[in-house]
Design an enzyme around this catalytic site. Structure first.
Site, PDB file in Angstrom:
ATOM      1  N   GLU A 263       0.841  -1.198   0.000  1.00  0.00           N
ATOM      2  CA  GLU A 263       0.000   0.000   0.000  1.00  0.00           C
ATOM      3  C   GLU A 263       0.875   1.247   0.000  1.00  0.00           C
ATOM      4  O   GLU A 263       1.822   1.321   0.783  1.00  0.00           O
ATOM      5  CB  GLU A 263      -0.918  -0.003   1.231  1.00  0.00           C
ATOM      6  CG  GLU A 263      -1.891  -1.181   1.253  1.00  0.00           C
ATOM      7  CD  GLU A 263      -2.829  -1.176   2.459  1.00  0.00           C
ATOM      8  OE1 GLU A 263      -2.741  -0.246   3.286  1.00  0.00           O
ATOM      9  OE2 GLU A 263      -3.646  -2.104   2.563  1.00  0.00           O
ATOM     10  N   HIS A 282      -8.018   1.274   1.737  1.00  0.00           N
ATOM     11  CA  HIS A 282      -7.931   0.908   3.154  1.00  0.00           C
ATOM     12  C   HIS A 282      -8.813   1.819   4.018  1.00  0.00           C
ATOM     13  O   HIS A 282      -8.353   2.398   5.014  1.00  0.00           O
ATOM     14  CB  HIS A 282      -6.489   0.959   3.631  1.00  0.00           C
ATOM     15  CG  HIS A 282      -6.218   0.054   4.806  1.00  0.00           C
ATOM     16  ND1 HIS A 282      -5.087  -0.709   4.923  1.00  0.00           N
ATOM     17  CD2 HIS A 282      -6.958  -0.219   5.916  1.00  0.00           C
ATOM     18  CE1 HIS A 282      -5.118  -1.388   6.056  1.00  0.00           C
ATOM     19  NE2 HIS A 282      -6.252  -1.108   6.681  1.00  0.00           N
TER      20      HIS A 282
END
Length: 312
Positions: A263, A282
């Protein structure tokens, strides 16, 4: 006592800490590790979300650290054994964002089943894609398979049952004789059976050596044709290349992914160009309401831990 907050937190909760402690709040510190580490030299508490890597190097820079507050529930960014060895208490915000995650699961499932909410531009332009969008599916009567049946999984089950969804679950940490199954009306199911029977599979397990790549080529192949996969748990649980291949092949009906092995996602990811896919950054557990709950809970518990330590 000094508190350092390295990621975003509700301002009201920050203010309650500032009223009692020397509090340094900079939500971008997570991206400035070289500045963060020296700030921790005199800190008694650190508050983070999922991006700050609380590793041995950070702990060595914070010899006075007594408590770490996690604005969320996953602890894979925190070296918990190293914290324990140093006498540092790690406090997750267990339960405070469960409602947000449960709603994300059901909301994305319904959007994927209907596949009608990404064509607004065509409708506005007068193309009227009614025929193309008339084969969506309803969630009522479907089977939802939950892999992991802790607090978030149980709340997701309750909300789903209210929509007429049949719920089954697999959790090796919960005995088949546990009263939780009877209390929730959810059937304990072996993993292979769950994958084969579920119209929607949702993940609610932590990332561990046992769960890494739990959903791989073989697991995806066991899923029903046209089934949906939702991962709001942790990146690394799903083999992303295998999932992209299953979507491109048409074996799965769609997927919603909120967490990733790396990420942010790298440009040109295997997911590029897939229409039957919802990708979010997220945020499944992050809403205005959940941020208030999570922040207030962590502020309260971190303050209590520091007060307790001061009295010893």
């Amino acid at each position: 006592m000094k508190i350092v907050i390295a990621e975003f937190m509700d301002e009201v909760a920050v203010a309650t800490l500032r009223a009692r402690f020397d509090t340094r709040y900079e939500p971008t510190l997570v991206d400035r590790r070289a500045e963060l580490l020296p700030l921790l030299a005199g800190a008694s508490a650190l508050i983070v979300r999922n991006r700050t890597q609380v590793d041995v190097a950070l702990l060595e820079a914070a010899p006075g650290l007594r408590v770490i507050g996690r604005l969320g529930v996953g602890l894979d960014n925190i070296d918990v054994p190293a914290c324990t060895a140093r006498g540092i208490t790690v406090i997750p915000a267990t339960g405070a964002n469960a409602g947000a995650v449960a709603e994300y699961v059901l909301g994305t499932a319904m959007a994927l089943l209907r596949m009608a909410y990404t064509r607004s531009a065509e409708t506005a332009a007068g193309e009227w894609p009614r025929a193309a969008l008339s084969s969506g599916r309803e969630i009522a009567g479907k089977t939802l398979g939950l892999i992991g049946f802790g607090g978030i999984g149980q709340l997701t089950a309750r909300l789903a049952q209210g929509l007429g969804v049949n719920v089954i679950a697999h959790d090796p940490m919960i005995d088949d004789a546990s009263p939780v199954w009877q209390r929730t009306g959810v059937v304990a199911t072996p993993l292979a059976v769950l994958l084969a029977q579920s119209d929607i599979v949702s993940l609610h397990v932590p990332l561990t050596t046992q769960t890494r790549n739990l959903i791989d080529h073989a697991a995806l192949a066991r899923m029903k044709p046209g089934a949906l996969l939702i991962n709001s748990a942790r990146g690394g649980i799903v083999d992303e290349a295998a999932l992209a291949a299953a979507l491109r092949a048409g074996h799965l009906g769609g997927a919603a992914i909120d967490v990733y092995d790396e990420e942010p996602l790298v440009a040109g990811t295997a997911f590029a160009g897939l229409a039957n896919l919802i990708l979010t950054p997220h945020i499944a557990g992050v809403t205005l309401e959940s941020n208030v709950r999570v922040s207030a809970l962590i502020a309260e518990r971190v303050a209590a831990q520091l007060q307790s330590a001061a009295l010893k």
